[in-house]
Scaffold this active site. Structure first.
Site, PDB file in Angstrom:
ATOM      1  N   GLU A 115      43.970  17.152  62.850  1.00  0.00           N
ATOM      2  CA  GLU A 115      44.896  16.307  63.617  1.00  0.00           C
ATOM      3  C   GLU A 115      44.297  16.016  64.986  1.00  0.00           C
ATOM      4  OE1 GLU A 115      47.034  14.188  63.678  1.00  0.00           O
ATOM      5  OE2 GLU A 115      49.082  14.927  63.868  1.00  0.00           O
ATOM      6  N   ASP A 119      51.727  17.846  70.284  1.00  0.00           N
ATOM      7  CA  ASP A 119      52.554  17.786  71.471  1.00  0.00           C
ATOM      8  C   ASP A 119      53.740  18.726  71.200  1.00  0.00           C
ATOM      9  OD1 ASP A 119      54.198  16.794  73.489  1.00  0.00           O
ATOM     10  OD2 ASP A 119      53.470  14.776  73.286  1.00  0.00           O
ATOM     11  N   PHE A 168      49.645  11.923  79.313  1.00  0.00           N
ATOM     12  CA  PHE A 168      49.405  11.044  78.177  1.00  0.00           C
ATOM     13  C   PHE A 168      47.944  10.608  78.175  1.00  0.00           C
ATOM     14  CE2 PHE A 168      49.543   7.611  75.223  1.00  0.00           C
ATOM     15  CZ  PHE A 168      50.481   8.043  74.294  1.00  0.00           C
ATOM     16  N   VAL A 169      47.235  10.936  77.094  1.00  0.00           N
ATOM     17  CA  VAL A 169      45.806  10.641  77.027  1.00  0.00           C
ATOM     18  C   VAL A 169      45.504   9.608  75.937  1.00  0.00           C
ATOM     19  CG1 VAL A 169      45.030  12.835  77.995  1.00  0.00           C
ATOM     20  CG2 VAL A 169      45.431  12.657  75.531  1.00  0.00           C
TER      21      VAL A 169
END
Ligand code: IMP
Ligand code: MG
Length: 196
Positions: A115, A119, A168-169
């Site tokens: 994966e 989160d 947030f990447v």
């Protein structure tokens, strides 16, 4: 974890067309490659002599799967599924829908689920529950990026690339609204981009 321990190379230059959207390069392409090779070596050691099937979810896992597969030095097969989440949010809070299922049965096989990012863990938890009903010989998880501070579901992660802060990447396969996947590094998206 920042790029401080691994110098940026020309490959890590933020291209002008996204320069306004990116606040910083979090993990350089060289650092990704180094870590992916370490993971590949560990997987090759642990699964030696076993019928290994690596399973990924499209589309975010694209580059990670491609690089990890090439870092594995034992026989391995690969399969993909695709899912879609309900709701407009990038973060899912529950059920996912299987848009494309695996091509191969996994019963009796050693499945390594690969994966891109975890989160809350809801997505992965849901998929693992589904895969377990198919009776694989074993089922383990390899994740490139882990945001453990946001975890709501208890998950056992056998292989982890990087622990990252709650930001947030994008890049290296990860998107925001289908953009930025083609960046060769992992970068922090400016909050104003996804707040708008
Ligand atoms: P979870 O169900 O909360 O663990 O969410 C995991 C999914 O949300 C991932 O498979 C990604 O598609 C998406 N996601 C979570 N954080 C990020 C991020 O920082 N960048 C891009 N996608 C993310
Ligand atoms: Mg994903």
């Amino acid at each position: 974890m920042t790029t401080a321990t691994c110098p940026l190379t020309p490959e890590d230059q933020i291209p002008p067309y996204v320069a306004d959207d990116i606040s910083e390069v979090l993990i350089s392409s060289a650092r990704i490659q180094k870590r992916v090779h370490e993971l590949g070596a560990a997987i090759s050691r642990d699964y030696a002599g076993k019928d290994l099937l690596m399973v990924g979810v499209l589309r975010g896992v694209l580059f990670f799967m491609a690089d990890l597969l090439r870092a594995v030095t034992i026989p391995v097969s690969v399969d993909f599924m695709a899912i879609s989440r309900y709701g407009p949010s990038e973060r899912t809070r529950g059920v996912v829908r299987f848009v494309k299922d695996l091509e191969e049965p996994i019963e009796g096989r050693h499945v390594l689920f690969v994966e891109d990012i975890i989160d809350t863990g809801f997505t992965l938890g849901y998929i693992l529950k589904n895969l377990r009903t198919r009776h694989p010989a074993s089922l383990q998880v390899c994740v490139l990026l882990d945001k453990p501070r946001l975890r709501l579901i208890d998950l056992d992660i056998a292989y982890q690339g990087f622990e990252i802060p709650d930001r947030f990447v994008v890049g290296y396969g990860l998107d925001y609204r289908q953009r930025y996947r083609n960046l060769p590094f992992i970068a922090v998206l400016k909050p104003e981009v996804y707040a708008s």
